[in-house]
Every structure is written in C-alpha cells, then in structure tokens.
Design an enzyme around this catalytic site. Sequence first.
Site, PDB file in Angstrom:
ATOM      1  CB  SER A 136      -0.907   0.008   1.233  1.00  0.00           C
ATOM      2  OG  SER A 136      -1.576   1.250   1.359  1.00  0.00           O
ATOM      3  CE1 TYR A 160      -6.342   4.767  -1.090  1.00  0.00           C
ATOM      4  CE2 TYR A 160      -4.252   4.419   0.018  1.00  0.00           C
ATOM      5  CZ  TYR A 160      -5.591   4.132  -0.124  1.00  0.00           C
ATOM      6  OH  TYR A 160      -6.175   3.203   0.688  1.00  0.00           O
ATOM      7  CB  THR A 186      -7.082   2.807  -4.325  1.00  0.00           C
ATOM      8  OG1 THR A 186      -6.469   1.542  -4.071  1.00  0.00           O
ATOM      9  CG2 THR A 186      -8.322   2.923  -3.468  1.00  0.00           C
ATOM     10  CE  LYS A 276      -8.105  -2.289  -2.622  1.00  0.00           C
ATOM     11  NZ  LYS A 276      -8.891  -1.294  -1.855  1.00  0.00           N
ATOM     12  CG  HIS A 300     -11.212   1.136   0.816  1.00  0.00           C
ATOM     13  ND1 HIS A 300     -10.475   1.683  -0.207  1.00  0.00           N
ATOM     14  CD2 HIS A 300     -10.423   1.224   1.915  1.00  0.00           C
ATOM     15  CE1 HIS A 300      -9.298   2.089   0.251  1.00  0.00           C
ATOM     16  NE2 HIS A 300      -9.247   1.819   1.536  1.00  0.00           N
TER      17      HIS A 300
END
Length: 403
Positions: A136, A160, A186, A276, A300
């Site tokens: 992540s 992100y 994402t 995602k 999520h």
Amino acid sequence: MTDRQLPKWSELKPLLHPKPVVLNGTDRRLGNAVTIADLRSIARRRTPRSVFDYTDGAAEEELSLSRARQTFRDLTFNPGILRGVGTVDTTTTVLGQPSAQPFGFGPTGFTRMMHADGEAAVARVAGKMDIPYGLSTLGTTNIEDLATAAPGTRKWFQLYVWRDHGPAEDLMRRAKEQGFEALMLTVDCPVGGSRYRDIRNGFAIPPALSVKTVLDGAMHPNWWVNFLTTPPLEFASLDSWGGTVGEMMNALFDPTMSLDDLDWVRRTWDGPLIVKGIQTVEDARAVVDHGADAVLLSNHGGRQLDRSPVPLRLVPEVRDALGPDAEIMVDTGVMSGSDVVAAIALGASSVLVGRAYLYGLMAGGERGVQRAADILATEVKRTMALLGARRIADLGPQHVRLP
C-alpha cells in the site's frame, strides 16, 4: 445383564495418544487455530483495542462489511458428484502469470502497526505460497526495503493519487525500478470514510501515549515491547501524521480525481494496471475503456461508504458485461477458502484477502500469516473437491447460488 471387566493396560495403551506438548506459546496458539475466525479471536486478545479495531472495523455502522460477510454465509453450493477428484489443482493465472492459488494478499495500510513483522512478513509468506502481494501507499515498509525483504515475491504497488501528482510519479518510478509487477490504482477514496471505532478510540498515526493507551498497553505488553523496540514506523509516501486516518485521507486525497487522472496514470505506468474500488458495471466498463488491464470489485473492505454494494454480488454482472477474457478481481468479506471458491465460481478471476492475513499477523507475526495462508489454501482445495472441481477452470455458476 452386560458383563463388565476392568480394562487391561495392553488394551488401553493403543487408544492413548497424548497430544505433544508445545512449549512455544506462539506455535501453541497458532496450532489451535482451525479457521480465520480463530485467528481473529487470538488477534483480539493479543493486540491493543485501538489497533485491533482499526483492522477489524469499517465505516459508520459497518453495514457494508457485515452484508458482504453475510452474503458469503448465505450462499448455497451445488456439488457435483462422481467427478474423480483424487487430484485437485488450485493453480490459476493472474495478470498473465501463474499463481499457485486463486487468492492473493491485498494491500493494507499501517501493517507494522498490527505486528512489528509487518509488510515484509506478509510478502515473504506470499512468496512461499507463490501468490501475489500488494504493498500500500500507506504501508509502513517502503518500496525499496520490501523489494529487499521479499525478492522472489510477485509484488504489486497500490497507489492513491492525491492533489499533487509529483509524489505519485515518484512512487511509480520507484516501484518500477524495484521490479514491482503491477500498479493497483485505488479510486474509491475521494475523501476518507467515517470509521466510528477509530474516532471513539482516538486512533492516530503514530499512536499517542495517552493514559488510555498506556493502560491498554499494560494488558498487551508483548505488542508494546515490539512497537517500542523496533524501528519507527515509516510510510511509503509520508513520514508521519498527527491525526486520525480519516483526517489524513481527507488532507491527502483529491476529490476532483476523474477519468483524466486514470489516463495520466495509464500514460505514466507502462506495466499491468489494476483499478481498485469498482462498484458498478458502468464504472467497470469505463476504466477498461481507459486502459485498465484488470478491475478489482471492492468497497474498500466496507471502510469507505457504508451501505455500498456487496462486491461478490457484482461479479456475475461485471463478467457478463466485460466478457469471458476480462481480468476481474474481487475482495471484501472473505473469511475462508470456501468464500474464495464461491467468488471464482461466480466469475471472478482471482480474490484478494486483507483482514484474513492481518488477523494471522496480529496473532503470531510471520508464522501467523503463514497459518492464515495455509488455512485458506486447505479450504480452497477441500471445497473444490467437495464440489467436484478438479481444476480452477472447472468452477462455474452451476456450483453456486446467491441468496
């Protein structure tokens, strides 16, 4: 009248098989864990409440998460018989590469908060299992260190995109240089979801040593010793933050993000691209039209919008819309290997798990992650055999009925 007699030792001895004494506490705990739910129970006992709740919790009333799990519980399997399942092959193809299981380890934030072993432990287990692992943006091990810790693992980087594109470009460049195979963008976080457990616990990054946390720490000394005697938390994209997770997300993420940003990511990243956070058929079509190589149906983990769609229910619709060759992944609510098999049968290409391996991590570090992976793999194989499926390709809608 029944004749009775005292048993002879020679007759009793073959019946007595005392369980070996396991001296190591971690091995003993993990050995008693039969399911992911067992690992969750162990994790709850061994981790401070705020940390466990961050992992376990979801947005607002947590309806999205509970509905996702309930959907898995309520579905019905339709087993086929006399299929010759003496050998069951769980291997499949994910993003064009072989995977030993139809599941992988999805990206999770602040993983070293759950246990000092953190992302490196999860990635190493993924390598041993021959499955992918996603790091992540909000991971607590940076790109370079993870590449060193798990050189043989198939690694994806979850990104992100926030207001300043510069840091995202740098992260993509670093991931590419370190051999990360795919990028996972994402798109369901224009703002942070409201996670009531975190707010009530005053959960912040890093944890504040308030009276409440000190008292909680006294109940979980092993966790605090690990936390205080290992290197400080380091994030892939930022060094520190003094507020709650939701506040951080609201400060970082860009509510104006659009398909233009997806086009920019597609131009910048030349490897496989997973999007995602897809929750409608229309959005699945749109991101594929804009260059996505795979879609990940996800709400999520129920952590953003409460009452959002159950990703599992979207699988058949998205499969029909995108066709038989599309790469369709799914997550949220997965607590067993049978859940994984159900998703594949409904049309998913693969499944990503998050909380399942985090419960193992909290329960026993890297050994706990391995235990979680072994539980899932065993359940996948057993469920396939009971359904009469020798190969992943044998699974289909005929095996599952949604409620």
